[in-house]
Design a protein around this motif. Structure first.
Motif, PDB file in Angstrom:
ATOM      1  N   LEU A 109       0.816  -1.214   0.000  1.00  0.00           N
ATOM      2  CA  LEU A 109       0.000   0.000   0.000  1.00  0.00           C
ATOM      3  C   LEU A 109       0.856   1.274   0.000  1.00  0.00           C
ATOM      4  O   LEU A 109       0.410   2.329   0.459  1.00  0.00           O
ATOM      5  CB  LEU A 109      -0.952   0.001   1.200  1.00  0.00           C
ATOM      6  N   ASN A 110       2.079   1.172  -0.513  1.00  0.00           N
ATOM      7  CA  ASN A 110       2.921   2.374  -0.617  1.00  0.00           C
ATOM      8  C   ASN A 110       2.165   3.468  -1.346  1.00  0.00           C
ATOM      9  O   ASN A 110       1.523   3.213  -2.362  1.00  0.00           O
ATOM     10  CB  ASN A 110       4.217   2.065  -1.373  1.00  0.00           C
ATOM     11  N   GLY A 111       2.224   4.682  -0.811  1.00  0.00           N
ATOM     12  CA  GLY A 111       1.564   5.810  -1.440  1.00  0.00           C
ATOM     13  C   GLY A 111       0.096   5.953  -1.091  1.00  0.00           C
ATOM     14  O   GLY A 111      -0.545   6.910  -1.508  1.00  0.00           O
ATOM     15  N   LYS A 112      -0.457   5.026  -0.315  1.00  0.00           N
ATOM     16  CA  LYS A 112      -1.863   5.097   0.087  1.00  0.00           C
ATOM     17  C   LYS A 112      -1.963   5.702   1.487  1.00  0.00           C
ATOM     18  O   LYS A 112      -1.113   5.475   2.343  1.00  0.00           O
ATOM     19  CB  LYS A 112      -2.517   3.716   0.089  1.00  0.00           C
ATOM     20  N   SER A 113      -3.017   6.447   1.717  1.00  0.00           N
ATOM     21  CA  SER A 113      -3.250   7.092   3.006  1.00  0.00           C
ATOM     22  C   SER A 113      -4.499   6.486   3.656  1.00  0.00           C
ATOM     23  O   SER A 113      -5.567   6.474   3.040  1.00  0.00           O
ATOM     24  CB  SER A 113      -3.441   8.599   2.807  1.00  0.00           C
ATOM     25  N   VAL A 114      -4.345   5.984   4.878  1.00  0.00           N
ATOM     26  CA  VAL A 114      -5.444   5.330   5.583  1.00  0.00           C
ATOM     27  C   VAL A 114      -5.718   6.061   6.897  1.00  0.00           C
ATOM     28  O   VAL A 114      -4.802   6.303   7.686  1.00  0.00           O
ATOM     29  CB  VAL A 114      -5.117   3.847   5.870  1.00  0.00           C
ATOM     30  N   ALA A 115      -6.976   6.394   7.128  1.00  0.00           N
ATOM     31  CA  ALA A 115      -7.396   7.019   8.385  1.00  0.00           C
ATOM     32  C   ALA A 115      -7.870   5.938   9.347  1.00  0.00           C
ATOM     33  O   ALA A 115      -8.578   5.013   8.946  1.00  0.00           O
ATOM     34  CB  ALA A 115      -8.533   8.003   8.134  1.00  0.00           C
TER      35      ALA A 115
ATOM     36  N   GLY B  13       3.028  -0.393   4.166  1.00  0.00           N
ATOM     37  CA  GLY B  13       3.577   0.789   3.513  1.00  0.00           C
ATOM     38  C   GLY B  13       2.622   1.955   3.469  1.00  0.00           C
ATOM     39  O   GLY B  13       2.959   3.031   2.976  1.00  0.00           O
ATOM     40  N   ALA B  14       1.413   1.781   3.982  1.00  0.00           N
ATOM     41  CA  ALA B  14       0.425   2.866   3.973  1.00  0.00           C
ATOM     42  C   ALA B  14       0.841   3.970   4.945  1.00  0.00           C
ATOM     43  O   ALA B  14       1.473   3.710   5.966  1.00  0.00           O
ATOM     44  CB  ALA B  14      -0.945   2.337   4.368  1.00  0.00           C
ATOM     45  N   GLU B  15       0.455   5.192   4.608  1.00  0.00           N
ATOM     46  CA  GLU B  15       0.596   6.303   5.544  1.00  0.00           C
ATOM     47  C   GLU B  15      -0.660   6.269   6.408  1.00  0.00           C
ATOM     48  O   GLU B  15      -1.770   6.410   5.893  1.00  0.00           O
ATOM     49  CB  GLU B  15       0.697   7.634   4.806  1.00  0.00           C
ATOM     50  N   VAL B  16      -0.477   6.039   7.700  1.00  0.00           N
ATOM     51  CA  VAL B  16      -1.607   5.865   8.607  1.00  0.00           C
ATOM     52  C   VAL B  16      -1.731   7.080   9.503  1.00  0.00           C
ATOM     53  O   VAL B  16      -0.762   7.505  10.133  1.00  0.00           O
ATOM     54  CB  VAL B  16      -1.430   4.589   9.465  1.00  0.00           C
ATOM     55  N   LYS B  17      -2.937   7.646   9.559  1.00  0.00           N
ATOM     56  CA  LYS B  17      -3.192   8.806  10.414  1.00  0.00           C
ATOM     57  C   LYS B  17      -4.354   8.510  11.348  1.00  0.00           C
ATOM     58  O   LYS B  17      -5.360   7.961  10.924  1.00  0.00           O
ATOM     59  CB  LYS B  17      -3.512  10.041   9.581  1.00  0.00           C
TER      60      LYS B  17
END
Length: 189
Positions: A8-14, A37-41
């Motif tokens: 999930l590189n480049g994906k943003s997950v809330a 690889g996700a950006e998790v916020k």
């Protein structure tokens, strides 16, 4: 999970949480999603920090990366809501939750809900006739709102993933939805 490393590189997950979320759910989901690889916020109606529920009492505080009132669904590729009755009820009581979740549901973006979290969508009139898994305590509420309750540990209805556990299997199904999501195809339909 090793198959999903950097998938999930480049994906943003809330991860949407309010005070009282189930700590073990959020920490295991956060860790698993970071490994993809996700950006998790962490998105929360609470400002600054949000307090978990652990066992029979309050747990740790976690920094909220984004305030719910200023967050928009288009800032993220997907959203996940852990279980925890206290935080689910708190999310339902905040009108910003319905606004935030409406964007994901209207764009058919990947959404994952654990334990009683489907109640968030039901109370916001966003479930319609979708099929979901939930806890027995809220099955009646879900059915009153038009949802179809299914018996399983994990269930996928298009881009909506529901589960009884915050485990690797749920993350794998959710990651698959994120990988398969094609916004252009959805917007053209």
């Amino acid at each position: 999970m090793s198959d999903l490393e950097n998938a999930l590189n480049g994906k943003s997950v809330a991860i949407l949480v309010a005070n009282g979320f189930e700590e073990s759910h959020m920490t295991s989901l956060h860790k698993a999603l970071v490994l993809t690889g996700a950006e998790v916020k962490i998105v929360s109606p609470e400002k600054g920090v949000v307090n978990s529920w652990h066992g029979n009492g309050w747990g740790h505080f976690f920094p909220a990366n984004a305030h719910l009132a200023t967050s928009m669904s288009h800032h993220f590729d997907a959203v996940i809501i852990p279980g925890g009755t206290r935080h689910v009820n708190r999310l339902i009581s905040d009108p910003q939750t319905a606004r935030f979740m409406r964007g994901f549901m209207e764009d058919n973006k990947p959404v994952a809900l654990i334990e009683e979290a489907p109640k968030v969508l039901a109370e916001a009139e966003l479930l319609g006739e979708r099929s979901v898994i939930s806890t027995e305590a809220i099955n009646e509420v879900l059915q009153e709102k038009g949802a179809k309750v299914v018996e399983a540990d994990i269930h996928v209805d298009d881009m909506l993933v529901t589960g009884k556990f915050a485990d690797d299997t749920l993350v794998e199904k959710f990651a698959g939805c994120i990988q398969n999501y094609e916004p252009e195809a959805w917007e053209a339909a």
